[in-house]
Design an enzyme around this catalytic site. Structure first.
Site, PDB file in Angstrom:
ATOM      1  N   ASP A 133       0.858  -1.180   0.000  1.00  0.00           N
ATOM      2  CA  ASP A 133       0.000   0.000   0.000  1.00  0.00           C
ATOM      3  C   ASP A 133       0.900   1.237   0.000  1.00  0.00           C
ATOM      4  O   ASP A 133       1.906   1.270   0.715  1.00  0.00           O
ATOM      5  CB  ASP A 133      -0.838  -0.004   1.291  1.00  0.00           C
ATOM      6  CG  ASP A 133      -2.301   0.264   1.037  1.00  0.00           C
ATOM      7  OD1 ASP A 133      -2.603   1.328   0.476  1.00  0.00           O
ATOM      8  OD2 ASP A 133      -3.139  -0.571   1.421  1.00  0.00           O
ATOM      9  N   ASP A 235      -3.181   4.454  -2.336  1.00  0.00           N
ATOM     10  CA  ASP A 235      -4.306   4.801  -1.476  1.00  0.00           C
ATOM     11  C   ASP A 235      -4.849   6.193  -1.773  1.00  0.00           C
ATOM     12  O   ASP A 235      -4.075   7.155  -1.897  1.00  0.00           O
ATOM     13  CB  ASP A 235      -3.814   4.759  -0.021  1.00  0.00           C
ATOM     14  CG  ASP A 235      -4.920   5.043   0.975  1.00  0.00           C
ATOM     15  OD1 ASP A 235      -5.821   4.205   1.099  1.00  0.00           O
ATOM     16  OD2 ASP A 235      -4.890   6.113   1.610  1.00  0.00           O
ATOM     17  N   GLU A 289      -6.521   3.253  -5.933  1.00  0.00           N
ATOM     18  CA  GLU A 289      -7.803   3.176  -5.243  1.00  0.00           C
ATOM     19  C   GLU A 289      -8.624   4.351  -5.742  1.00  0.00           C
ATOM     20  O   GLU A 289      -8.170   5.484  -5.709  1.00  0.00           O
ATOM     21  CB  GLU A 289      -7.624   3.296  -3.730  1.00  0.00           C
ATOM     22  CG  GLU A 289      -8.945   3.149  -3.001  1.00  0.00           C
ATOM     23  CD  GLU A 289      -8.967   3.793  -1.620  1.00  0.00           C
ATOM     24  OE1 GLU A 289      -8.173   4.696  -1.342  1.00  0.00           O
ATOM     25  OE2 GLU A 289      -9.840   3.393  -0.836  1.00  0.00           O
ATOM     26  N   HIS A 356     -11.101  -3.994   3.178  1.00  0.00           N
ATOM     27  CA  HIS A 356     -11.029  -3.637   4.595  1.00  0.00           C
ATOM     28  C   HIS A 356     -11.861  -2.404   4.947  1.00  0.00           C
ATOM     29  O   HIS A 356     -11.922  -2.026   6.112  1.00  0.00           O
ATOM     30  CB  HIS A 356      -9.567  -3.396   4.972  1.00  0.00           C
ATOM     31  CG  HIS A 356      -9.005  -2.194   4.269  1.00  0.00           C
ATOM     32  ND1 HIS A 356      -8.836  -2.154   2.907  1.00  0.00           N
ATOM     33  CD2 HIS A 356      -8.631  -0.988   4.725  1.00  0.00           C
ATOM     34  CE1 HIS A 356      -8.375  -0.974   2.556  1.00  0.00           C
ATOM     35  NE2 HIS A 356      -8.240  -0.245   3.641  1.00  0.00           N
ATOM     36  N   ASP A 357     -12.456  -1.756   3.955  1.00  0.00           N
ATOM     37  CA  ASP A 357     -13.310  -0.590   4.212  1.00  0.00           C
ATOM     38  C   ASP A 357     -14.793  -0.927   4.053  1.00  0.00           C
ATOM     39  O   ASP A 357     -15.640  -0.041   4.154  1.00  0.00           O
ATOM     40  CB  ASP A 357     -12.989   0.541   3.213  1.00  0.00           C
ATOM     41  CG  ASP A 357     -11.585   1.089   3.399  1.00  0.00           C
ATOM     42  OD1 ASP A 357     -11.084   1.077   4.539  1.00  0.00           O
ATOM     43  OD2 ASP A 357     -10.997   1.531   2.397  1.00  0.00           O
TER      44      ASP A 357
HETATM   45  C1  GLC Z   1      -8.393   4.534   1.907  1.00  0.00           C
HETATM   46  C2  GLC Z   1      -8.175   3.301   2.750  1.00  0.00           C
HETATM   47  C3  GLC Z   1      -8.846   3.501   4.072  1.00  0.00           C
HETATM   48  C4  GLC Z   1      -8.231   4.690   4.754  1.00  0.00           C
HETATM   49  C5  GLC Z   1      -8.271   5.925   3.857  1.00  0.00           C
HETATM   50  C6  GLC Z   1      -7.348   6.974   4.379  1.00  0.00           C
HETATM   51  O1  GLC Z   1      -9.711   4.730   1.605  1.00  0.00           O
HETATM   52  O2  GLC Z   1      -8.635   2.167   2.060  1.00  0.00           O
HETATM   53  O3  GLC Z   1      -8.767   2.366   4.895  1.00  0.00           O
HETATM   54  O4  GLC Z   1      -8.929   4.967   5.941  1.00  0.00           O
HETATM   55  O5  GLC Z   1      -7.835   5.644   2.540  1.00  0.00           O
HETATM   56  O6  GLC Z   1      -6.011   6.605   4.204  1.00  0.00           O
END
Ligand code: GLC
Ligand code: CA
Length: 584
Positions: A133, A235, A289, A356-357
């Site tokens: 990541d 991310d 992402e 994970h979100d």
């Molecule tokens: C992304 C991640 C998430 C995190 C956010 C801030 O959306 O997947 O888990 O809280 O970024 O870094």
């Protein structure tokens, strides 16, 4: 051509996690992607591994790198080609590692750099690639850059972040998704200025307008790539570019902030620079992402001619049915079909139903009641592994792990949930509906410890787990599923092997059938003269489905999550039955 695999629907031998000899003896479920191939990332299957919850090795209740190393034989046994590790860098853990205080150090709770090197080596020895990541929309407020930047307006690191001096008055409104007050500007007394944080106040946004900051990021990327990692998941990348003058954004709300922040000025200049300076020098994969606000913007990230990133994942799929107790299958079909056709000619996308979100996919898109859990989890895995794009399987979904049960806010760990609760307490509001929604959608649902076996704490830890184990681990766990040839796990292995053995499932044209059917998701995948039919009964009742004229099944189904299938001109499908059959 894809590497040939042996279909494996036999339960793998149960091995002792810590025994090196049994680990070495683990029989691979499949061979892996072709290393040298430039676009190996199209043919691989990505397994998203949440390190905090995978395996604890020292009894402190937190998963760690040594724990992952002890389970590498398992990753090999399920046939994954690539692992995406959620952040393992030094972090005060305000947002579980998404707040990084040193990009070149391993979080001490997770282990040491020597452990990391051993992990990478162990993966590569097994033909598994490792994607890290990269969290650079923001750092932690405990990063040395920020500590220096906040101490003085003349710090050399001041421009690594965004500041609004108090003498200019209150800064223009910016929404923060994790902040207790939902305010993205935090006043910082030492320099009488506000700093920007679109996530929590411990996650100050980095200023990408500053070329020095961008070079720092390039160097961080090179540091890990030179160690031999195989790529990055980038991310919140759709948010990195910002207009430093902060023009007013009237009408900014929780509902529209993501679009409002998306695709700021120079985003694609930054991506092109990353490609030119860093990525193009390595045979690695890159995945963003977030993918812009629509398919046209998403293509801008991954159109090969633009030389930016390899693939992107969108939120529209996992977004179907969010904030509601139900969802419509026709919406799911429409969204996945739209994204597929947008990438039919060029570009490449990820296929996912959870991470994970998000809540657990079987609790959201399937039916996690005992009678239907296994069948619906198998159906969802069949879907993920038979669509065009690179499948992303979230750890535990191969077992059919479900949403958990939490008793009150003290059980939750996620900063998003806890701060939302603090806001509710301040403003007043309906607690019952708040907890109803949290039970269904909290990110902690998918972050509970991995369910290895029926011993205490599911075999995850000998100590107290950082987040409560889902009480259903006694029945739903890897050890039990190894022994059961019809388990979700063994179905996953088999489906994985089928995908990896058949290029048509990777590259073949996707065509939706019977779009308006509210229960059945059916499609074909075609490459040359080879045609595959996938029929998925997305419902907890039996349904029959007539084969379209001109489609004739050849032989037995390659995949079927029930022991039998009644198939003539119509298919008599059991609840959540999922079949894949070659057709002509
Ligand atoms: C992304 C991640 C998430 C995190 C956010 C801030 O959306 O997947 O888990 O809280 O970024 O870094
Ligand atoms: Ca530990």
């Amino acid at each position: 051509m894809l590497a040939l695999t042996t279909a494996c629907n036999q339960p793998a031998k149960t091995e002792n996690a810590t025994s090196a000899s049994t680990a070495a003896a683990a029989k691979p479920a499949s061979t892996t992607v072709l290393d040298k191939k430039a676009d190996w990332w199209k043919e691989t299957v990505v397994y998203q591994l949440y390190p905090r919850s995978f395996q604890d090795s020292n009894g402190d209740g937190v998963g760690d790198l040594k724990g992952i190393i002890s389970r590498l034989y398992y990753l090999k046994s399920i046939g994954v080609g690539t692992v995406w590790l959620n952040p393992i860098y030094a972090s005060p853990n305000d947002d579980n590692g998404y707040d990084i205080s040193d990009y070149r150090q391993i979080m001490p709770e997770f282990g040491t750099m020597a452990d990391f090197d051993a992990l990478l080596k162990g993966m590569h020895q097994r033909g598994i690639k490792l994607v890290m990541d990269l969290v650079v929309n923001h750092s932690s407020d405990e990063h040395a850059w920020f500590k220096s930047a906040r101490a003085s307006r003349t710090s050399p690191y001041r421009d690594y972040y965004y500041w609004w001096p108090a003498e200019k008055g209150t800064p223009p409104k910016r929404y923060s998704t994790f902040d207790v007050k939902k305010d993205a500007w935090q006043y910082d007394a030492p320099t009488k200025s506000y700093y920007l944080h679109i996530f929590s106040k411990k996650q100050p946004d980095l200023n990408w307008n500053n070329p020095k900051l961008r070079q720092e990021v390039h160097n961080i990327m090179r540091f890990w790539l030179d160690k031999g990692i195989d790529g990055f998941r980038m991310d919140a990348f759709q948010f990195v570019a910002k207009d430093p003058t902060f023009p007013p954004m009237p009408g900014l709300t929780e509902q529209n902030y993501a679009n409002a922040y998306n695709h700021g000025p120079h985003l694609h200049d930054y991506l092109k620079e990353i490609n030119q300076e860093v990525l193009s020098h390595y045979n690695v994969m890159s995945v963003a992402e977030g993918a812009g606000r629509n398919v046209t913007e998403a293509m801008l990230f991954v159109d090969p001619a633009r030389k930016e990133l390899d693939m992107t994942y969108h939120f529209e799929g996992v977004g179907v049915g969010s904030n509601s107790d139900t969802y419509k299958l026709t919406d799911l079909k429409r969204v996945f079909t739209k994204w597929d056709s947008a990438f039919a000619q060029k570009g490449w996308q990820a296929i996912d139903l959870g991470n994970h979100d998000q809540p657990r996919m079987v609790s959201k898109f399937g039916d996690d009641r005992p009678a239907f859990r296994a069948a619906s989890a198998k159906l969802l895995n069949t879907f993920l592994l038979t669509m065009r794009g690179t499948p992303y399987c979230y750890n535990g979904d191969e077992l059919g792990m479900t949403n958990s049960r939490f008793n009150g806010i003290a059980d939750y760990r996620d900063v998003a949930a806890r701060n939302a609760y603090a806001l509710l307490k301040q403003q007043g509001g309906n607690e019952a509906s708040f907890f109803h929604s949290l039970a269904r959608f909290s990110r902690d649902n998918s972050r509970t410890p991995f369910q290895w076996d029926a011993t205490a704490n599911a075999g995850f830890t000998t100590g107290t787990p950082w987040l409560k184990v889902n009480p259903n681990y006694v029945a739903i766990n890897r050890a039990a599923e190894e022994k059961d040839s019809s388990s979700v796990l063994n179905h996953f292995r088999h489906t994985m092997a089928v995908r990896q053995a058949h290029a048509v499932l990777v590259y073949g044209r996707y065509q939706l059938l019977d779009a308006a059917n509210p229960y059945i998701y059916a499609y074909t995948r075609t490459q040359g003269t080879e045609k595959i039919l996938v029929v998925l009964n997305f419902s907890s009742a039996p349904r029959s489905w007539s084969l379209p004229a001109g489609l004739k099944p050849i032989g037995k189904p390659w995949l079927n999550n029930y022991p039998t299938l009644k198939m003539d001109a119509t298919l008599a499908l059991q609840p959540w039955q999922a079949v894949l059959v070659k057709v002509q």
